[in-house]
Design an enzyme around this catalytic site. Sequence first.
Site, PDB file in Angstrom:
ATOM      1  N   ASN A  15      33.061  51.175  43.907  1.00 34.59           N
ATOM      2  CA  ASN A  15      34.390  50.587  43.730  1.00 34.59           C
ATOM      3  C   ASN A  15      34.777  50.678  42.262  1.00 34.59           C
ATOM      4  OD1 ASN A  15      36.784  49.249  43.903  1.00 34.59           O
ATOM      5  ND2 ASN A  15      35.915  47.284  44.557  1.00 34.59           N
ATOM      6  N   HIS A  48      42.568  52.367  49.284  1.00 29.58           N
ATOM      7  CA  HIS A  48      41.743  51.697  48.277  1.00 29.58           C
ATOM      8  C   HIS A  48      40.393  51.405  48.915  1.00 29.58           C
ATOM      9  CE1 HIS A  48      40.085  49.076  45.365  1.00 29.58           C
ATOM     10  NE2 HIS A  48      40.101  48.032  46.171  1.00 29.58           N
ATOM     11  N   GLU A  95      41.713  45.490  35.588  1.00 33.82           N
ATOM     12  CA  GLU A  95      41.418  44.077  35.765  1.00 33.82           C
ATOM     13  C   GLU A  95      40.157  43.707  35.011  1.00 33.82           C
ATOM     14  OE1 GLU A  95      40.057  44.341  40.282  1.00 33.82           O
ATOM     15  OE2 GLU A  95      39.154  42.662  39.219  1.00 33.82           O
ATOM     16  N   SER A 125      38.268  38.313  51.995  1.00 38.71           N
ATOM     17  CA  SER A 125      38.844  39.470  51.314  1.00 38.71           C
ATOM     18  C   SER A 125      39.111  40.599  52.299  1.00 38.71           C
ATOM     19  CB  SER A 125      37.897  39.933  50.210  1.00 38.71           C
ATOM     20  OG  SER A 125      38.612  40.569  49.184  1.00 38.71           O
ATOM     21  N   THR A 182      28.448  46.701  45.584  1.00 38.92           N
ATOM     22  CA  THR A 182      29.849  47.141  45.692  1.00 38.92           C
ATOM     23  C   THR A 182      30.484  47.344  44.315  1.00 38.92           C
ATOM     24  OG1 THR A 182      30.752  44.895  45.822  1.00 38.92           O
ATOM     25  CG2 THR A 182      30.119  45.934  47.901  1.00 38.92           C
ATOM     26  N   CYS A 234      42.732  45.131  41.844  1.00 37.38           N
ATOM     27  CA  CYS A 234      42.654  46.583  41.988  1.00 37.38           C
ATOM     28  C   CYS A 234      44.018  47.249  42.094  1.00 37.38           C
ATOM     29  CB  CYS A 234      41.829  46.935  43.219  1.00 37.38           C
ATOM     30  SG  CYS A 234      40.208  46.170  43.214  1.00 37.38           S
ATOM     31  N   SER A 272      43.288  42.197  45.347  1.00 37.43           N
ATOM     32  CA  SER A 272      43.098  40.810  45.800  1.00 37.43           C
ATOM     33  C   SER A 272      44.026  39.859  45.066  1.00 37.43           C
ATOM     34  CB  SER A 272      41.652  40.390  45.576  1.00 37.43           C
ATOM     35  OG  SER A 272      40.803  41.150  46.404  1.00 37.43           O
ATOM     36  N   LYS A 291      37.293  51.004  58.909  1.00 36.84           N
ATOM     37  CA  LYS A 291      37.940  49.937  59.684  1.00 36.84           C
ATOM     38  C   LYS A 291      39.459  49.988  59.527  1.00 36.84           C
ATOM     39  CE  LYS A 291      34.150  46.600  59.376  1.00 36.84           C
ATOM     40  NZ  LYS A 291      33.700  45.271  58.935  1.00 36.84           N
TER      41      LYS A 291
END
Lengths: 462, 462
Positions: free
Chosen positions: B326, B247, B83, B209, B159, B117, B359, B256
Amino acid sequence: MANNVGILAMEIYFPPTCIQQEVLEAHDGASKGKYTIGLGQDCMAFCSDVEDVISMSMTAVTSLLEKYGVDPKQIGRLEVGSETVLDKSKSIKTFLMPIFEKCGNTDIEGVDSTNACYGGTAALFNCVNWVESSSWDGRYGLVVCTDSAVYAEGPARPTGGAAAIAMLIGPNAPIAFESKLRASHMAHAYDFYKPDLASEYPVVDGKLSQTCYLMALDSCYKSFCDKYEKLEGKQFSVNDAEYFVFHSPYNKLVQKSFARLLFNDFSRNASSIDEAAKEKLSPFSSLTNDESYQSRDLEKASQQVAKPFYDAKVQPSTLIPKQVGNMYTASLYAAFASLLHNKNSTLAGQRVILFSYGSGLSATMFSLRFNEGQHPFSLSNIATIMNVSEKLKSRHEYPPEKFVETMKVMEHRYGGKDFVTSKDISLLAPGTYYLTEVDSKYRRFYAKKAIENGSIANGHIV
Amino acid sequence: MANNVGILAMEIYFPPTCIQQEVLEAHDGASKGKYTIGLGQDCMAFCSDVEDVISMSMTAVTSLLEKYGVDPKQIGRLEVGSETVLDKSKSIKTFLMPIFEKCGNTDIEGVDSTNACYGGTAALFNCVNWVESSSWDGRYGLVVCTDSAVYAEGPARPTGGAAAIAMLIGPNAPIAFESKLRASHMAHAYDFYKPDLASEYPVVDGKLSQTCYLMALDSCYKSFCDKYEKLEGKQFSVNDAEYFVFHSPYNKLVQKSFARLLFNDFSRNASSIDEAAKEKLSPFSSLTNDESYQSRDLEKASQQVAKPFYDAKVQPSTLIPKQVGNMYTASLYAAFASLLHNKNSTLAGQRVILFSYGSGLSATMFSLRFNEGQHPFSLSNIATIMNVSEKLKSRHEYPPEKFVETMKVMEHRYGGKDFVTSKDISLLAPGTYYLTEVDSKYRRFYAKKAIENGSIANGHIV
């Protein structure tokens, strides 16, 4: 494995706004015939400020689903080929998801494929491979090619165009892939590219681009013929396919390309070359490859030899590209749609060879086989539903001043935010999607022109 | 059809330049632990002015071919997921073609796949499907994930990250796809996107997001479990796979996410949930979906329940994403590489579930099965060749001032032309490709740092 995987159904959309090449030629002060004969183009479609590659693809997809009676839940893969970048991360595919989300279908693989005009072919191959793979779940694939080709003022501007094409993919197709007959040529070249990220316009080296195209064509054809010979135990020549369809940046290059295949056949002493042709082409047999791309005399002689073949095997596919212009990823499939429009059910039992080219560069030559198919997925129904004549006839020709003004608005808006569109949708056919707004966060909003009065936004009449 | 199609070999490359999150935290005046505990990150790699997504992918591809002894002629398909846009038309794949062109191989299908991603996963699926399709010609596929994640100054900057991963695809693979166990969730969202075409930085709504990620995860997991149950005749729970790989935009979201799977298992009363877990989670059983994404108490309780499972099933895949940051399309596969690095041949016979998210949005959950394989395509050899510990250890930590300065240079250069790079390649390992120049026509030039002294440009020592 699924059998006869290929194209079950097609729909094409192009903007109703267009300009005659003859008119543009005069306005630009170009010599008479420069665009019409020199490029071989008749007319050029373009997006006004209410249309873009997203709205066009929404229109093509919804129209295909409705007209062929395909439930959005029956789609298991959706792929988009495009080189028109409105967002560098979010795929055009995701803009199409609301059509399926509202039916509860979000389990749809596929994203966008990118390499200049070749992205649609990559998307198509990906969809066909999916249907043939162990991950296929029995549903249809859907391929969308959508592009708006615009150029800065100057010699490249008349080679623009715009369209979206949607193709439904599945087994037992009236247009089936002969997947073993496929040859690619991929290389690193700077013939046409878009490195200026703030501008919609490409960097173009027209002469290099044409040579790259022809070199890639030669390479693909050579490899294609080799593969055919290994598979079938006999030589391939242009006699072995009823039709040839080319990616068409402008028609003149299609004429040159097909002639180039005849020159290839001559070099290999193939069955398409008779004594008269041999005589015409033998003065060029000692040219090096590089010389052969530059030789005007060879071009002329090979086009002469190719003429009767061209009229029969290529001309039926040139209608839409000549009338709409270069549609980038949609260009090859618009040429293919022209063939279906002109020949529909007579194609049954025949073979067509397609040549896809994308600058940068990516190219593939591949073979399809036709059979009449079964309603609604039949050759004749595809031609009926695409309704090409009617769509071409009902367009609105812009005078050059209004065209230039529209180009200026689009240039100014490209990559921009915080604007509403003119909302003049009078020229759009009922059922067409259009852009209404790009908000302060660059978010794009679309509505659908109602079949009767009013318009539909987010599925509600407004 | 080819059997056990999947990943035969892998190579990973990330820049040798990095900054410790603790150091950046202090420099940014962020509260202690904001990046290290709040985000769960340890270190972040970034490209200096001599590196970009093209040079990184050149390095990863050539290194894979050399180290596993794969002749470039044996590659029949090459796909890139990215991307990071350096050109809107010319694919990154075409920049890699010279590696193959010099061996006379230009018949290589595939282009670039784009959706944030997720593009690498799309490329991977495309390659696997190709090997399983009738168009497969017996050669290998090659998938490249390459991205440079950079953010404007502010809360998103820590990030970032950068890497390229190359994966060789073919039959009889030590890492084979269970293609029937695969569920996607695709939708239209504006959680993270890149509409400002002149800037490398995205528009980010961090909170949205995260919710989109978790919603997509829920949807994929639900559908995955349904498919598993139909196929296997029994319920799926986290007990049915030895490992889970996510990811990873930042490690905290991985924690989480895995906890969310346990909450899903609780809701379905699946085997991973014992009495103690039921007791902890039952207070949340009446929450609506929306409420459940916002509830800090649920997050805490489910992470507590998940902890022993997380340590065993997820933690082994977190090393590189925590150390490099990332890597967008490469992020999931860098996590997967961490698992191979940590567990290598002990994985034989086991199942791993991967969750890919991009995303905009695109997400898929899919299943892979390991077997030891045969040299050079064995689990242990893949771990040896990737040499992750050594690569991490030999990096150079930048002080924050020098990092910020580098970011400024890169920001200024993005989309630019007519510059030569610093040519300071002292930090690059021998064999690394690097950017030397972008000329007045935006054409990009690369060279390769020689194994001994000097460097190799266009295949010649200079």
